[in-house]
Write an enzyme that holds these catalytic residues in place. Structure first.
Site, PDB file in Angstrom:
ATOM      1  N   LEU A  25       0.805  -1.209   0.000  1.00 26.52           N
ATOM      2  CA  LEU A  25       0.000   0.000   0.000  1.00 26.52           C
ATOM      3  C   LEU A  25       0.844   1.268   0.000  1.00 26.52           C
ATOM      4  O   LEU A  25       1.865   1.365   0.679  1.00 26.52           O
ATOM      5  CB  LEU A  25      -0.914   0.004   1.229  1.00 26.52           C
ATOM      6  CG  LEU A  25      -1.863  -1.194   1.376  1.00 26.52           C
ATOM      7  CD1 LEU A  25      -2.720  -1.026   2.618  1.00 26.52           C
ATOM      8  CD2 LEU A  25      -2.719  -1.391   0.141  1.00 26.52           C
ATOM      9  N   GLY A  28      -1.787   6.498  -2.351  1.00 27.22           N
ATOM     10  CA  GLY A  28      -2.968   6.430  -3.195  1.00 27.22           C
ATOM     11  C   GLY A  28      -3.993   5.450  -2.661  1.00 27.22           C
ATOM     12  O   GLY A  28      -5.199   5.738  -2.626  1.00 27.22           O
ATOM     13  N   HIS A  29      -3.520   4.279  -2.216  1.00 29.23           N
ATOM     14  CA  HIS A  29      -4.428   3.314  -1.607  1.00 29.23           C
ATOM     15  C   HIS A  29      -5.070   3.887  -0.342  1.00 29.23           C
ATOM     16  O   HIS A  29      -6.275   3.741  -0.118  1.00 29.23           O
ATOM     17  CB  HIS A  29      -3.669   2.037  -1.208  1.00 29.23           C
ATOM     18  CG  HIS A  29      -3.106   1.253  -2.345  1.00 29.23           C
ATOM     19  ND1 HIS A  29      -1.746   1.144  -2.556  1.00 29.23           N
ATOM     20  CD2 HIS A  29      -3.703   0.550  -3.333  1.00 29.23           C
ATOM     21  CE1 HIS A  29      -1.541   0.374  -3.612  1.00 29.23           C
ATOM     22  NE2 HIS A  29      -2.707   0.014  -4.109  1.00 29.23           N
TER      23      HIS A  29
END
Length: 271
Positions: A25, A28-29
């Site tokens: 991750l 953005g995640h």
């Protein structure tokens, strides 16, 4: 283990949001998870590296798997309530024999270069959506074609789930955040930063009225001149269907895929 928890949330009247990921991750995640928290009361995040969306010679074996770090990041974010991290044998048990064929927004672009990809995306997308049965599922707009394929699949199967897109987060030089950016060495990273600039220049020309096909060819030439080894496509498409267009009478999207060394990058922007 997952379904009783989801059932408890549902019984309590909670609105449920779901964010599917392949892990490793990045910001953005985590932004998708944050938006999911705003849009739903309880948030489930899946982490599963899906073998069916990797073709021969692609990076399935080397794709970074960082579950412990991912768990820490999600805990620090305070936006996720549950991580669903199944093993491959749980998702694809012995004797698994179902495949999905997708058309519509799946045609062309990524499918021309990764013909296996959207069949694998559709089957895992369906399985995860059915497992979690959320009210809303968040997908990043960086994988724009994937977002439209999942949205079409959910509608076609009658899944009562809103498929929502989250904005692309970018590095300081504009490179779209991606787990695969870690594959780039220092020189490749400099080249990668040119991708978004070429797309922005193309959009400026389109808005001035330049012909779409001419802009596509010029952008592809500019990417090669910037140092990309191969350019799979630069395409201006209808933003809702990804069909080819002749003008900007409807909302449009410019999408690109290009490779530096062993790393394939994709990006897209609204026109």
């Amino acid at each position: 283990e997952l379904r009783p928890i989801i059932a408890q949330w549902r019984t309590a009247g909670e609105r449920i949001a779901f964010v599917p990921t392949m892990g490793n991750l990045h910001a953005g995640h985590l932004e998708l998870v944050r938006i999911a928290r705003e849009r739903g009361g309880c948030v489930a995040v899946s982490i599963f590296v899906n073998p069916l969306q990797f073709g021969p010679g692609e990076d399935f074996d080397t794709y970074p798997r960082t579950l412990d770090t991912d768990r820490e990041k999600l805990a620090e974010s305070g936006a996720a309530d549950l991580i669903f991290a199944p093993g491959s044998s749980e998702i694809y048990p012995p004797g698994f024999a179902t495949a999905m064929h997708v058309d519509g927004p799946a045609l062309g672009l990524e499918s021309d270069f990764r013909p296996h990809f959207f069949g694998g995306v559709a089957i895992i997308g369906a399985k995860l959506l059915i497992a979690t049965l959320p009210d809303i599922a968040m997908f990043g707009e960086k994988d724009y074609q994937q977002l439209l394929v999942i949205r079409r699949m959910a509608a076609d199967l009658g899944l009562p789930i809103e498929i929502a897109g989250g904005p692309i987060l970018r590095e300081d030089d504009g490179l779209a955040m991606s787990s695969r950016n870690a594959y780039l060495d220092a020189e490749e990273r400099k080249v990668a930063g040119q991708l978004n600039l070429v797309l922005k220049a193309a959009i400026a020309r389109l808005r001035k009225g330049d012909a779409i096909r001419e802009v596509e060819v010029t952008a592809e030439t500019a990417l090669k001149a910037a140092g990309f080894d191969t350019v799979d496509y630069v395409a201006v498409r209808d933003a809702e269907t990804l069909t080819t267009i002749e003008d900007l009478a409807r909302p449009a999207r410019i999408l690109a895929a290009a490779k530096i060394g062993k790393t394939r990058l994709i990006d897209n922007m609204a026109v």
